[in-house]
Design an enzyme around this catalytic site. Structure first.
Site, PDB file in Angstrom:
ATOM      1  N   ASN A 196       1.673   0.543   4.595  1.00 29.32           N
ATOM      2  CA  ASN A 196       2.756   0.935   3.739  1.00 29.32           C
ATOM      3  C   ASN A 196       3.914  -0.330   3.569  1.00 29.32           C
ATOM      4  OD1 ASN A 196       5.159   2.955   2.946  1.00 29.32           O
ATOM      5  ND2 ASN A 196       5.978   1.730   4.553  1.00 29.32           N
ATOM      6  N   TYR A 249       4.096  -7.603  -8.636  1.00 33.86           N
ATOM      7  CA  TYR A 249       4.033  -6.231  -7.958  1.00 33.86           C
ATOM      8  C   TYR A 249       2.695  -5.551  -8.661  1.00 33.86           C
ATOM      9  CZ  TYR A 249       5.482  -1.909  -6.070  1.00 33.86           C
ATOM     10  OH  TYR A 249       5.766  -0.602  -5.266  1.00 33.86           O
TER      11      TYR A 249
HETATM   12  P1  NAI Z   1      11.598   0.314   1.971  1.00 32.31           P
HETATM   13  O1  NAI Z   1      12.243  -1.038   1.716  1.00 32.31           O
HETATM   14  O2  NAI Z   1      12.506   1.505   2.193  1.00 32.31           O
HETATM   15  O3  NAI Z   1      10.714   0.002   3.130  1.00 32.31           O
HETATM   16  C1  NAI Z   1       9.721  -1.079   3.316  1.00 32.31           C
HETATM   17  C2  NAI Z   1       9.484  -1.214   4.710  1.00 32.31           C
HETATM   18  O4  NAI Z   1       8.376  -2.412   4.807  1.00 32.31           O
HETATM   19  C3  NAI Z   1      10.369  -1.698   5.860  1.00 32.31           C
HETATM   20  O5  NAI Z   1      10.107  -0.818   7.004  1.00 32.31           O
HETATM   21  C4  NAI Z   1      10.333  -3.059   5.980  1.00 32.31           C
HETATM   22  O6  NAI Z   1      10.657  -3.651   7.085  1.00 32.31           O
HETATM   23  C5  NAI Z   1       8.814  -3.171   5.865  1.00 32.31           C
HETATM   24  N1  NAI Z   1       8.601  -4.597   5.469  1.00 32.31           N
HETATM   25  C6  NAI Z   1       8.817  -5.221   4.311  1.00 32.31           C
HETATM   26  N2  NAI Z   1       8.117  -6.508   4.205  1.00 32.31           N
HETATM   27  C7  NAI Z   1       7.630  -6.903   5.429  1.00 32.31           C
HETATM   28  C8  NAI Z   1       6.883  -7.661   6.045  1.00 32.31           C
HETATM   29  N3  NAI Z   1       6.469  -8.781   5.450  1.00 32.31           N
HETATM   30  N4  NAI Z   1       6.124  -7.529   7.242  1.00 32.31           N
HETATM   31  C9  NAI Z   1       6.395  -6.103   7.941  1.00 32.31           C
HETATM   32  N5  NAI Z   1       7.010  -5.064   7.289  1.00 32.31           N
HETATM   33  C10 NAI Z   1       7.757  -5.354   6.095  1.00 32.31           C
HETATM   34  O7  NAI Z   1      10.501   0.682   0.997  1.00 32.31           O
HETATM   35  P2  NAI Z   1       9.734   1.797   0.170  1.00 32.31           P
HETATM   36  O8  NAI Z   1      10.291   2.210  -0.973  1.00 32.31           O
HETATM   37  O9  NAI Z   1       9.811   2.845   1.436  1.00 32.31           O
HETATM   38  O10 NAI Z   1       8.536   1.338   0.111  1.00 32.31           O
HETATM   39  C11 NAI Z   1       7.056   1.757   0.890  1.00 32.31           C
HETATM   40  C12 NAI Z   1       6.042   1.370   0.321  1.00 32.31           C
HETATM   41  O11 NAI Z   1       5.972   2.227  -0.907  1.00 32.31           O
HETATM   42  C13 NAI Z   1       5.883  -0.059  -0.210  1.00 32.31           C
HETATM   43  O12 NAI Z   1       4.601  -0.518  -0.375  1.00 32.31           O
HETATM   44  C14 NAI Z   1       6.132   0.088  -1.773  1.00 32.31           C
HETATM   45  O13 NAI Z   1       5.552  -0.693  -2.624  1.00 32.31           O
HETATM   46  C15 NAI Z   1       5.595   1.551  -2.082  1.00 32.31           C
HETATM   47  N6  NAI Z   1       6.049   2.079  -3.076  1.00 32.31           N
HETATM   48  C16 NAI Z   1       7.361   2.373  -3.404  1.00 32.31           C
HETATM   49  C17 NAI Z   1       7.990   3.288  -4.287  1.00 32.31           C
HETATM   50  C18 NAI Z   1       9.326   3.629  -4.428  1.00 32.31           C
HETATM   51  O14 NAI Z   1       9.773   4.050  -5.555  1.00 32.31           O
HETATM   52  N7  NAI Z   1      10.065   3.564  -3.536  1.00 32.31           N
HETATM   53  C19 NAI Z   1       6.862   3.694  -5.667  1.00 32.31           C
HETATM   54  C20 NAI Z   1       5.738   3.092  -5.461  1.00 32.31           C
HETATM   55  C21 NAI Z   1       5.302   2.366  -4.226  1.00 32.31           C
END
Ligand code: NAI
Length: 305
Positions: A147, A212
């Site tokens: 994720n 992305y």
């Molecule tokens: P968020 O920013 O709330 O959470 C991201 C998580 O990934 C956090 O726990 C952070 O510590 C971790 N993270 C980031 N870089 C990291 C690294 N280098 N190593 C280890 N952990 C790392 O983001 P969100 O919105 O919950 O996104 C989660 C996933 O869902 C992502 O892959 C994002 O691309 C995908 N996504 C999100 C959308 C949205 O609208 N929020 C839409 C489509 C996909």
């Protein structure tokens, strides 16, 4: 309830009491034969409740980026279903550590075992150490949810090398490193579920997302390849493709105009919640989805239509 199920309710034998129900209108010997048959099938044929089939007690799950947003929702849903959970997060300041500790506290309230550690998914050696730690602490791994992900949006002709690399290495390399590290455990036990969190932008891009979109399209390719290679050992590999989901990453990092546009583009006219994505992932890791692999399931309110 359908007419059919009403009919089958009427004809079900009263097996709880050890007897059979009166079968209205059946002639004597036919009724006897039916009763003999019903005695044979008896209680054993009653279907198991659906929740039993989808329960994850005794399973160990790894979730990358489990400290916030979608990852946090997935971690907690897995725990509610009974799984012990290992999650990693990026330590990029005090707040990130507080977020992780708060998720770990919630896991303890749910009375499941938990392993959490900062681990940068871009670093192959850190990923190997994390998976080894999770295995030593919790035991055999059954589920992996890739994720962790970030965005660094900019027009292609202004995009810096580090912006390209940070996104591709986190969203794509990270999922590859984790899948490679976990695969031997899943292959050895001939059972496993992997779900990758891709995006609608891996299918249809928009302005400013070249890093992305490339990373998420690559993740969809990785999903299909891994499904082909791991399928023969009874390992399902799927992806979800969320549309715009209301997390702090989205609400803090995207302009109100873009969010309005996202609502308009979605057939359902709204943004999604982390829970919308998590419940789809819970389906994919359950036995209810055992015949689904290599699929990309949009969770986007119809954005891709
Ligand atoms: P968020 O920013 O709330 O959470 C991201 C998580 O990934 C956090 O726990 C952070 O510590 C971790 N993270 C980031 N870089 C990291 C690294 N280098 N190593 C280890 N952990 C790392 O983001 P969100 O919105 O919950 O996104 C989660 C996933 O869902 C992502 O892959 C994002 O691309 C995908 N996504 C999100 C959308 C949205 O609208 N929020 C839409 C489509 C996909």
């Amino acid at each position: 309830m359908t007419d059919d199920s009403i009919a089958s309710e009427k004809w079900r034998p009263d097996t709880q009491e050890g007897g059979t129900a009166e079968l209205p209108g059946a002639p004597g010997d036919v009724q006897e034969a039916v009763e003999a048959l019903l005695d044979e099938v008896g209680v054993d044929t009653q279907p198991e409740p659906y929740l039993e089939a989808s329960g994850l007690r005794g399973q160990i799950a790894i979730v990358t980026g489990g400290s916030s947003g979608i990852g946090r929702a997935v971690v907690l849903d897995l725990a509610r279903a009974g799984a012990d959970v290992a999650f990693c997060f990026l330590d990029d300041g005090a707040q990130s550590r507080l977020d992780a500790q708060s998720v770990a506290r919630e896991l303890r309230h749910l009375e499941v075992r938990c392993f959490f550690q900062a681990c940068d998914v871009r670093e192959s050696s850190e990923v190997k150490a994390f998976v080894r730690g999770a295995h030593e602490t919790l035991g055999n791994i059954h589920i992996l949810v890739n994720n962790a992900g970030i965005g660094r949006d900019r027009a292609l002709w202004h995009m810096a090398d580090h912006e390209w690399e940070a996104v591709v290495r986190t969203n794509l390399d990270g999922a590859f490193f984790f899948t490679r590290a976990v695969a031997p455990y899943l292959r050895a036990q001939e059972y496993g579920k992997i779900v990758n969190v891709a995006s609608v932008h891996g299918v249809r891009s928009e302005f400013g997302l070249c890093n992305y979109a490339a990373s998420k399209a690559g993740l969809i390719g990785l999903t299909k390849s891994a499904a082909v290679e791991l399928g023969p050992r009874n390992i399902n590999v799927n992806a979800v493709a969320p549309g715009y989901i209301r997390t702090t990453r989205l609400t803090d990092g995207v302009s109100p105009e873009v969010l309005d546009h996202a609502r308009e583009e979605s057939v359902l006219g709204r943004l999604g919640d982390p829970q919308d994505v998590s419940s789809t992932i819970m389906f994919l890791v359950s036995e209810a989805a055992r015949h689904i692999t290599g699929a990309v399931i949009p969770v986007d309110g119809g954005y891709l239509l």
